[in-house]
Design a protein around this motif. Structure first.
Motif, PDB file in Angstrom:
ATOM      1  N   ARG B   3       2.261   2.607  -0.905  1.00  0.00           N
ATOM      2  CA  ARG B   3       1.397   1.622  -0.262  1.00  0.00           C
ATOM      3  C   ARG B   3       0.045   2.279  -0.013  1.00  0.00           C
ATOM      4  O   ARG B   3      -0.114   3.491  -0.098  1.00  0.00           O
ATOM      5  N   ILE B   4      -0.901   1.449   0.354  1.00  0.00           N
ATOM      6  CA  ILE B   4      -2.275   1.933   0.367  1.00  0.00           C
ATOM      7  C   ILE B   4      -2.484   3.102   1.330  1.00  0.00           C
ATOM      8  O   ILE B   4      -3.253   4.026   1.054  1.00  0.00           O
ATOM      9  N   GLY B   5      -1.753   3.066   2.445  1.00  0.00           N
ATOM     10  CA  GLY B   5      -1.937   4.122   3.436  1.00  0.00           C
ATOM     11  C   GLY B   5      -1.531   5.472   2.904  1.00  0.00           C
ATOM     12  O   GLY B   5      -2.288   6.445   3.017  1.00  0.00           O
ATOM     13  N   PHE B   7      -1.096   6.354  -0.224  1.00  0.00           N
ATOM     14  CA  PHE B   7      -1.939   6.729  -1.362  1.00  0.00           C
ATOM     15  C   PHE B   7      -3.294   7.263  -0.890  1.00  0.00           C
ATOM     16  O   PHE B   7      -3.823   8.224  -1.449  1.00  0.00           O
ATOM     17  N   SER B   8      -3.814   6.657   0.153  1.00  0.00           N
ATOM     18  CA  SER B   8      -5.102   7.133   0.661  1.00  0.00           C
ATOM     19  C   SER B   8      -4.961   8.541   1.228  1.00  0.00           C
ATOM     20  O   SER B   8      -5.876   9.354   1.111  1.00  0.00           O
ATOM     21  N   ARG B   9      -3.785   8.843   1.804  1.00  0.00           N
ATOM     22  CA  ARG B   9      -3.577  10.206   2.314  1.00  0.00           C
ATOM     23  C   ARG B   9      -3.445  11.202   1.156  1.00  0.00           C
ATOM     24  O   ARG B   9      -3.954  12.315   1.227  1.00  0.00           O
ATOM     25  N   LEU B  10      -2.768  10.776   0.096  1.00  0.00           N
ATOM     26  CA  LEU B  10      -2.662  11.639  -1.089  1.00  0.00           C
ATOM     27  C   LEU B  10      -4.039  12.000  -1.622  1.00  0.00           C
ATOM     28  O   LEU B  10      -4.318  13.142  -1.983  1.00  0.00           O
ATOM     29  N   ALA B  11      -4.883  10.991  -1.717  1.00  0.00           N
ATOM     30  CA  ALA B  11      -6.171  11.181  -2.377  1.00  0.00           C
ATOM     31  C   ALA B  11      -7.239  11.656  -1.407  1.00  0.00           C
ATOM     32  O   ALA B  11      -8.349  11.976  -1.831  1.00  0.00           O
ATOM     33  N   ARG B  12      -6.905  11.700  -0.145  1.00  0.00           N
ATOM     34  CA  ARG B  12      -7.895  12.078   0.887  1.00  0.00           C
ATOM     35  C   ARG B  12      -9.093  11.143   0.870  1.00  0.00           C
ATOM     36  O   ARG B  12     -10.243  11.587   0.921  1.00  0.00           O
ATOM     37  N   ARG B  19      -9.758  -0.335  -0.963  1.00  0.00           N
ATOM     38  CA  ARG B  19      -9.902  -1.797  -1.024  1.00  0.00           C
ATOM     39  C   ARG B  19     -11.247  -2.168  -1.631  1.00  0.00           C
ATOM     40  O   ARG B  19     -11.353  -3.122  -2.399  1.00  0.00           O
ATOM     41  N   TYR B  20     -12.268  -1.402  -1.277  1.00  0.00           N
ATOM     42  CA  TYR B  20     -13.606  -1.683  -1.795  1.00  0.00           C
ATOM     43  C   TYR B  20     -13.644  -1.505  -3.312  1.00  0.00           C
ATOM     44  O   TYR B  20     -14.155  -2.352  -4.040  1.00  0.00           O
ATOM     45  N   TYR B  21     -13.075  -0.409  -3.787  1.00  0.00           N
ATOM     46  CA  TYR B  21     -13.070  -0.169  -5.228  1.00  0.00           C
ATOM     47  C   TYR B  21     -12.244  -1.235  -5.947  1.00  0.00           C
ATOM     48  O   TYR B  21     -12.557  -1.628  -7.069  1.00  0.00           O
ATOM     49  N   ASP B  22     -11.190  -1.689  -5.290  1.00  0.00           N
ATOM     50  CA  ASP B  22     -10.407  -2.781  -5.869  1.00  0.00           C
ATOM     51  C   ASP B  22     -11.266  -4.031  -5.993  1.00  0.00           C
ATOM     52  O   ASP B  22     -11.304  -4.694  -7.030  1.00  0.00           O
ATOM     53  N   GLN B  23     -11.992  -4.313  -4.941  1.00  0.00           N
ATOM     54  CA  GLN B  23     -12.866  -5.494  -4.927  1.00  0.00           C
ATOM     55  C   GLN B  23     -13.913  -5.418  -6.035  1.00  0.00           C
ATOM     56  O   GLN B  23     -14.233  -6.415  -6.685  1.00  0.00           O
ATOM     57  N   THR B  36       2.550 -11.231  -0.386  1.00  0.00           N
ATOM     58  CA  THR B  36       1.973 -10.593   0.799  1.00  0.00           C
ATOM     59  C   THR B  36       0.582 -10.041   0.538  1.00  0.00           C
ATOM     60  O   THR B  36      -0.153  -9.746   1.484  1.00  0.00           O
ATOM     61  N   GLY B  37       0.217  -9.881  -0.716  1.00  0.00           N
ATOM     62  CA  GLY B  37      -1.075  -9.276  -1.022  1.00  0.00           C
ATOM     63  C   GLY B  37      -1.059  -7.760  -0.910  1.00  0.00           C
ATOM     64  O   GLY B  37      -2.086  -7.116  -1.123  1.00  0.00           O
ATOM     65  N   TYR B  38       0.065  -7.186  -0.571  1.00  0.00           N
ATOM     66  CA  TYR B  38       0.161  -5.722  -0.446  1.00  0.00           C
ATOM     67  C   TYR B  38      -0.203  -5.050  -1.772  1.00  0.00           C
ATOM     68  O   TYR B  38       0.215  -5.486  -2.840  1.00  0.00           O
ATOM     69  N   ARG B  39      -0.974  -3.993  -1.684  1.00  0.00           N
ATOM     70  CA  ARG B  39      -1.338  -3.206  -2.865  1.00  0.00           C
ATOM     71  C   ARG B  39      -0.358  -2.056  -3.027  1.00  0.00           C
ATOM     72  O   ARG B  39      -0.064  -1.348  -2.051  1.00  0.00           O
ATOM     73  N   TYR B  40       0.119  -1.860  -4.241  1.00  0.00           N
ATOM     74  CA  TYR B  40       1.011  -0.731  -4.530  1.00  0.00           C
ATOM     75  C   TYR B  40       0.400   0.117  -5.638  1.00  0.00           C
ATOM     76  O   TYR B  40       0.045  -0.416  -6.707  1.00  0.00           O
ATOM     77  N   TYR B  41       0.258   1.387  -5.365  1.00  0.00           N
ATOM     78  CA  TYR B  41      -0.387   2.314  -6.312  1.00  0.00           C
ATOM     79  C   TYR B  41       0.658   3.239  -6.903  1.00  0.00           C
ATOM     80  O   TYR B  41       1.584   3.671  -6.209  1.00  0.00           O
TER      81      TYR B  41
END
Lengths: 282, 282
Positions: B3-5, B7-12, B19-23, B36-41
């Motif tokens: 999940r996004i959280g 993944f964001s920790r992995l990538a720092r 979300r911005y880059y997705d947009q 749900t709109g949940y993003r899965y990386y």
DNA sequence: GTGAGGCTTGACGCTACGTCAAGGTCAAGT
DNA sequence: ACTTGACCTTGACGTAGCGTCAAGCCTCAC
């Protein structure tokens, strides 16, 4: 008295800027016609505007300029403090831009050299410390490493639940890559480190796994590889060249963090983050 | 899949960035839950994200990154062009920041030296050329200069209307300031130069005034003074010191541009812009 | 009086996100 | 099954310093 257009030509600034500074209260016209709203500036006001432009050139924000420009006596100390701050910012910016310049040039050279570099994604960042449940071995093959890991995972549930385990991590202490004798720590990062500080596991082969605190690394070059763990080293040379060209040297044991797998059923889809501690070459 | 959280920790990086880059369509999750709109990386997506971060570090805009990151083969040339552009930008930024740093340090030194400098408003900018209706003299006093100017203004309306006259300007050719023998051009800048290129006036004292084209100056140090024109030179020394400290040398005849006056009834309220052509000291 | 150029306020745009805010999801524990 | 707290969603506003329209008055030389 000048209307805004002529005054803007005198000062070589835009009308918009004059209106904006008026709006901020930073620089207002000497007179405003109540009926028409026309702004009228006096020639002598140009001195103040120029002072503002000078301070802006030094890098102060408009807000800071507003703070110092009105106080006649106190401003020396305040201005000095701001300038000291700005100086260190400027020094840092110079250093950053020079480092960036070096990286840009090394990339241009790479492209001109025509070589496929395969190290497009080497990111340098700081890496926090973590608690590491691990066992140190000299292993001669990946199969042996896998066996150790399997034993560790089986032994673990005695004292901690699976959700306490983070990622599978290998820290390689062998200075050179010798496939048949790799001195490495194998294990899992821990998610709730404080609750598990003293866990110690006995492994079936007689070895032991214990928890140690891995120190944070200030700059870590990281690179993601997809494929068999055995192949993950393929890009290591390219990465080392890239790091050298960008002005870094390796300065510690490298790590491999398994973001996915190794899954026995699809080992070729493992995702490994290679990590190399570096420091800027002086 | 993360999940996004996580993944964001992995990538720092922050969730907001992902979300911005997705947009932007620059970097989208591998899977999105329709309900749900949940993003899965996926772990392997980290490689692409890192590539983006590397290019960003090199100074490319997100738009530029979007252009090069998807084209597999063409990207080398395009990337090279972007990097060349970025290189010159970075070089310029380094030069600017170094110059700024020098100015900041000279200001700090001034404050620490405690000297009232009185040159708070020295702005350096480029100055366009202009048409100049002028007469060259060696004058021995300001009164004499005023007389010449008066004669010129009276002679002018023969051939041009008052609204064609811009500002009263003095260009001083005497290299040193010698109060009793100033070699100077005195006259008015012209507002509609093309229509007046060949105007020539005979002055009552036998001299002539003609129109000449004054060349633009690339860097001109300017400073506004309020007061008697005679006193306007008072700050010249301070300005020269400031310019020297900031890394400039004087390189041509200085000018005085009268923004207000000289009005015979209130000469002490004249506003004069002192102009000194400079060039960066090598 | 008239047309051109100048002036007004107001609003949106720019870069690359950070920071709430209101409300829906998920997973562990009870 | 239910709660609870952590996590996720979209949407909107803020940032710094203005540039760039847009719609509508003002001024002034002819």
């Amino acid at each position: 008295m000048f209307r805004i257009g002529e005054f803007s030509r005198l000062a070589r600034v835009s009308c918009r800027l004059l209106r904006y500074y008026d709006q901020l209260g930073l620089f207002s016209p000497g007179t405003v016609d109540d009926e028409t709203g026309y702004r009228y500036y006096h020639a002598s006001q140009l001195a103040r505007l120029n002072r503002i432009l000078v301070l802006k050139e030094l890098g102060l924000s408009l807000e800071q300029i507003g703070e110092v420009i009105d106080e006649r006596d106190l401003s020396a100390d305040k201005l000095r403090a701001m300038l000291l701050e700005r100086r260190s910012e400027a020094e840092q910016r110079v250093a950053e831009e020079i480092a960036r310049l070096r990286r840009i040039e090394s990339r241009i050279d790479e492209i001109d050299g025509g070589g496929e570099i395969g190290a497009d994604d080497v990111v340098i960042r700081s890496e926090p410390g973590f608690a590491f449940l691990c066992t140190r071995r000299t292993v001669s093959s990946f199969d042996e490493a896998r066996a150790v890991v399997g034993a560790l995972v089986k032994a673990a549930p005695q004292k901690l639940s699976p959700r306490d385990l983070g990622r599978f991590v290998v820290i390689v202490h062998s200075p050179e890559f010798e496939p048949d004798a790799i001195d490495a720590e194998l294990g899992y990062s821990l998610v709730r480190p404080d609750a598990l500080a003293d866990v110690e596991l006995a492994l079936p082969d007689g070895g032991r796994a214990r928890v140690r605190q891995v120190e944070p690394v200030e700059s870590m070059a990281t690179c993601v590889r997809v494929g068999l763990p055995e192949d993950a080293h393929a890009g290591a040379l390219a990465i080392a060249r890239r790091l050298a060209a960008d002005g870094y040297t390796l300065c510690g044991p490298n790590r491999e963090v398994f973001l996915r797998g190794p899954d026995p059923r699809a080992p070729e889809q493992a995702v490994v983050e290679m990590q190399y501690p570096v420091r800027p070459r002086t």
